[in-house]
Design a protein around this motif. Sequence first.
Motif, short mmCIF file in Angstrom:
data_model
loop_
_atom_site.label_atom_id
_atom_site.label_comp_id
_atom_site.label_asym_id
_atom_site.label_seq_id
_atom_site.Cartn_x
_atom_site.Cartn_y
_atom_site.Cartn_z
N ILE A 138 39.35 61.18 89.75
CA ILE A 138 39.14 59.72 89.68
C ILE A 138 39.78 59.16 88.42
O ILE A 138 40.38 58.08 88.42
N ILE A 149 34.30 53.33 90.60
CA ILE A 149 35.36 53.49 91.57
C ILE A 149 35.74 52.12 92.09
O ILE A 149 34.88 51.31 92.41
N ARG A 150 37.02 51.84 92.22
CA ARG A 150 37.48 50.53 92.64
C ARG A 150 36.96 50.20 94.02
O ARG A 150 37.18 50.93 94.97
N ALA A 170 45.94 57.84 94.13
CA ALA A 170 45.39 56.57 94.61
C ALA A 170 44.73 56.72 95.97
O ALA A 170 43.91 55.88 96.36
N ALA A 196 37.12 57.08 81.53
CA ALA A 196 37.52 57.35 82.90
C ALA A 196 36.37 57.93 83.70
O ALA A 196 36.17 57.60 84.87
N GLU A 209 51.47 52.78 96.01
CA GLU A 209 50.32 52.75 96.91
C GLU A 209 50.69 53.45 98.23
O GLU A 209 51.83 53.35 98.69
N ALA A 252 33.86 55.08 84.46
CA ALA A 252 34.36 53.87 85.09
C ALA A 252 33.96 53.84 86.56
O ALA A 252 33.95 54.86 87.22
N ARG A 307 43.36 58.94 89.11
CA ARG A 307 43.58 57.86 90.06
C ARG A 307 43.53 56.49 89.41
O ARG A 307 44.41 55.65 89.62
N ASP A 308 42.50 56.26 88.61
CA ASP A 308 42.25 54.92 88.09
C ASP A 308 42.87 54.66 86.73
O ASP A 308 43.13 53.50 86.38
N HIS A 309 43.10 55.71 85.95
CA HIS A 309 43.56 55.52 84.57
C HIS A 309 44.80 56.33 84.23
O HIS A 309 45.24 56.30 83.08
N ARG A 310 45.36 57.08 85.21
CA ARG A 310 46.52 57.95 84.95
C ARG A 310 46.24 58.82 83.73
O ARG A 310 47.06 58.99 82.84
N ASP A 341 39.42 59.51 97.83
CA ASP A 341 38.15 58.83 98.04
C ASP A 341 37.04 59.87 97.94
O ASP A 341 36.86 60.67 98.87
#
Length: 204
Positions: free
Chosen positions: A34, A16-17, A86, A11, A129, A14, A37-40, A89
Amino acid sequence: MPLPGQGRECARNAPIRGEAPVTNELSDLSRDLIAVRDHRDREAFGRLFDHFAPRLKAMMLRGGLTGGSAEDLVQDVMLSVWHKAAQFDPHRADAAGWIYGIARNRRIDLARRKPLSQPEEMPDMPSLEPDAGQVLALQQEAGHLAAALSRLAPEQADALRAAYFEDLPHSRISEMTGLPLGTIKSRIRLGLERLRHELRSIAP
């Protein structure tokens, strides 16, 4: 899928989307957020909870809440962090500024006598979302906070930004500014009192 025990490392590294890969310039708190956000990532969320829960409770107690109400509000805030991760930023705000913004939102809701949602068991499903209304509301709250800070004495505003947005301990602020620790604490206390007054005048 990462193997057990590798979630945190994956995580943290990784990308950022939709953005550039995460760099070492991010704080550990932002990296943990993050990961949520991205991997719970529950371990990352646990670290965020351990770090922010006592600080948020102290902030709410200073704002006049009782112990039980402060604890309920902190749980509500951290639950929102899980659900709304989510929206985070790191290029717009660090983890501390983003989470304290949610806490201020909840405190205003409570002041308006809106019932707080009851703490609930952490779900396994991913969060929804954000819709346009939620994003706009967060932007408006950030604008209110920035406007209130701009009305403070510069030394008070700088002390609050260092203590709450940059999450620096009072002793570190004292070292960086060369000012006595008592002066730093006094500026933060007076700044918080003034900030509460300004936010009440700005909030609709």
